[in-house]
Enzyme design. Sequence first.
Site, mmCIF file in Angstrom:
data_model
loop_
_atom_site.group_PDB
_atom_site.id
_atom_site.type_symbol
_atom_site.label_atom_id
_atom_site.label_comp_id
_atom_site.label_asym_id
_atom_site.label_seq_id
_atom_site.Cartn_x
_atom_site.Cartn_y
_atom_site.Cartn_z
ATOM 1 N N ASP A 106 37.526 26.438 72.655
ATOM 2 C CA ASP A 106 38.387 25.576 73.775
ATOM 3 C C ASP A 106 38.579 26.079 74.694
ATOM 4 O O ASP A 106 38.312 27.914 74.923
ATOM 5 C CB ASP A 106 39.140 25.328 72.580
ATOM 6 C CG ASP A 106 40.693 24.709 73.434
ATOM 7 O OD1 ASP A 106 40.584 24.125 74.175
ATOM 8 O OD2 ASP A 106 41.947 25.151 72.362
ATOM 9 N N HIS A 161 46.281 19.765 67.527
ATOM 10 C CA HIS A 161 45.733 18.132 67.837
ATOM 11 C C HIS A 161 45.254 18.006 66.073
ATOM 12 O O HIS A 161 44.001 18.440 66.365
ATOM 13 C CB HIS A 161 44.805 18.663 68.512
ATOM 14 C CG HIS A 161 44.365 17.915 69.285
ATOM 15 N ND1 HIS A 161 44.573 17.029 69.167
ATOM 16 C CD2 HIS A 161 43.089 17.507 70.869
ATOM 17 C CE1 HIS A 161 43.861 15.925 70.484
ATOM 18 N NE2 HIS A 161 43.112 16.867 70.592
ATOM 19 N N ARG A 211 35.934 11.320 67.900
ATOM 20 C CA ARG A 211 36.712 10.633 67.755
ATOM 21 C C ARG A 211 37.394 9.545 67.607
ATOM 22 O O ARG A 211 38.293 8.636 67.033
ATOM 23 C CB ARG A 211 37.983 11.310 69.190
ATOM 24 C CG ARG A 211 37.309 12.287 69.546
ATOM 25 C CD ARG A 211 38.579 13.404 68.682
ATOM 26 N NE ARG A 211 39.674 13.137 68.948
ATOM 27 C CZ ARG A 211 40.565 13.646 69.816
ATOM 28 N NH1 ARG A 211 40.321 14.414 70.940
ATOM 29 N NH2 ARG A 211 41.882 12.861 69.848
ATOM 30 N N ARG A 271 50.490 11.581 73.409
ATOM 31 C CA ARG A 271 50.569 12.762 73.771
ATOM 32 C C ARG A 271 51.828 13.307 74.116
ATOM 33 O O ARG A 271 52.425 13.092 75.274
ATOM 34 C CB ARG A 271 48.915 12.921 74.018
ATOM 35 C CG ARG A 271 48.972 14.370 75.204
ATOM 36 C CD ARG A 271 47.053 14.229 75.576
ATOM 37 N NE ARG A 271 46.365 14.298 74.911
ATOM 38 C CZ ARG A 271 45.594 14.765 74.725
ATOM 39 N NH1 ARG A 271 44.623 15.307 75.879
ATOM 40 N NH2 ARG A 271 44.013 15.748 73.817
ATOM 41 N N GLN A 299 42.013 15.588 66.295
ATOM 42 C CA GLN A 299 40.447 16.318 66.677
ATOM 43 C C GLN A 299 39.276 17.233 66.035
ATOM 44 O O GLN A 299 38.954 16.735 65.424
ATOM 45 C CB GLN A 299 41.376 17.482 67.471
ATOM 46 C CG GLN A 299 39.766 18.252 68.413
ATOM 47 C CD GLN A 299 39.259 17.652 69.348
ATOM 48 O OE1 GLN A 299 39.309 16.901 69.897
ATOM 49 N NE2 GLN A 299 37.098 17.609 68.897
ATOM 50 N N CYS A 302 36.035 21.213 71.428
ATOM 51 C CA CYS A 302 37.202 19.941 71.539
ATOM 52 C C CYS A 302 36.965 19.297 72.848
ATOM 53 O O CYS A 302 37.129 18.085 72.702
ATOM 54 C CB CYS A 302 38.566 20.125 71.619
ATOM 55 S SG CYS A 302 38.867 21.946 72.088
HETATM 56 N N1 CP Z 1 39.809 16.757 73.009
HETATM 57 C C1 CP Z 1 40.267 15.904 73.437
HETATM 58 O O1 CP Z 1 41.507 15.558 73.136
HETATM 59 O O2 CP Z 1 40.302 15.760 75.117
HETATM 60 P P1 CP Z 1 41.149 14.781 76.289
HETATM 61 O O3 CP Z 1 42.466 15.162 76.401
HETATM 62 O O4 CP Z 1 40.285 14.297 77.164
HETATM 63 O O5 CP Z 1 41.857 13.527 75.240
HETATM 64 N N1 NVA Z 2 43.955 23.389 73.829
HETATM 65 C C1 NVA Z 2 43.005 22.798 74.908
HETATM 66 C C2 NVA Z 2 42.993 21.450 73.668
HETATM 67 C C3 NVA Z 2 42.604 20.313 75.253
HETATM 68 C C4 NVA Z 2 41.709 19.437 73.662
HETATM 69 C C5 NVA Z 2 44.540 22.320 75.298
HETATM 70 O O1 NVA Z 2 45.755 22.133 74.878
HETATM 71 O O2 NVA Z 2 44.752 21.836 76.892
#
Ligand code: CP
Ligand code: NVA
Length: 311
Positions: free
Chosen positions: A225, A133, A293, A106, A136, A265
Amino acid sequence: MKLSKKDFLSLGDFSREELRAILDLGLKQKPLAREFKLEPTHPGRVLACLFHKPSLRTRISFEVAIRQLGGSSLYLTDKEIGIGSREAPQDVGEVLSRYVDGIMIRTFDQKLVEELAENSSVPVINGLTDRLHPCQVLGDIMTIIEHRGGIEGKKVVFVGDGNNVASSWLNAAAKFPFKLVLTSPAGYALEESFVRDVIGGGEVDYQWIEDPREALTGADVVYGDVWTSMGQEKEKEQRLKAFRKYQINEEIMGLADKDALFMHCLPAHRGEEVTDAVIDGPHSVVYDEAENRLHIQRAIIALLMPTDKEL
Ligand code: CP
Ligand code: NVA
């Protein structure tokens, strides 16, 4: 089914059949995992989990998923590795590939994930970048299949920022036959060049509609989101103003189909992009999404990591 790619970087890299195979494995293994009846098909395998941004769901679900397959995980922040600062991405990829059997990352820049993948002999999985993502959205589609039997013919309305999650939704719309609408303020839509690249010459049922009320009419899925994603914290005040009319509240939900699902998400900024009444209300399936997930990512790992055991 063996996937055609070594890495899981974008939904756009896979055929509909391959994505369906991941979904099918996730759906098949979910009840087995819940009853501790999963076969340990990947004993001894190690997944390195690299995090340059915080996480609850992605971290825990990947770490649990590899354990459920009989393997183990390593959690690494950039303080230890320093990709691009302490050490070049290609060296990180080459060296990690000598120790571990898969890398989940990530980070901010999608290009870094691609560079890591090019220089790793083991699978690299995208656990969120500023651009995409993919895990997700595959988990979300699994959730829609469970609740509505399939995504085919459904109208999914993404309310909010044309960011990483919305971009992966566009990738999904190029693979599965459903209607995707993004409703956002002008200036926060998906990047035009990205939309052109994804749609190419194909027929993708995608529309951007500025007016949330118009967009939400007849929606089967209302998707939220955060307005300020990780890394955009300095823009928070400006974004709060820009997105004010896009809050998903009971009135807005009333414009969608009466049986519409509310999805998010997570993490959610309650009281900003969604009210408590909606996220805790009868349409909400946000915790099913969060659970899925785990099941989708276990399926991705299982299909990417070589094993002679039957899945
Ligand atoms: N939805 C998601 O990716 O959550 P986190 O940022 O907690 O991993
Ligand atoms: N759009 C959000 C998604 C988190 C899972 C971010 O990037 O923070």
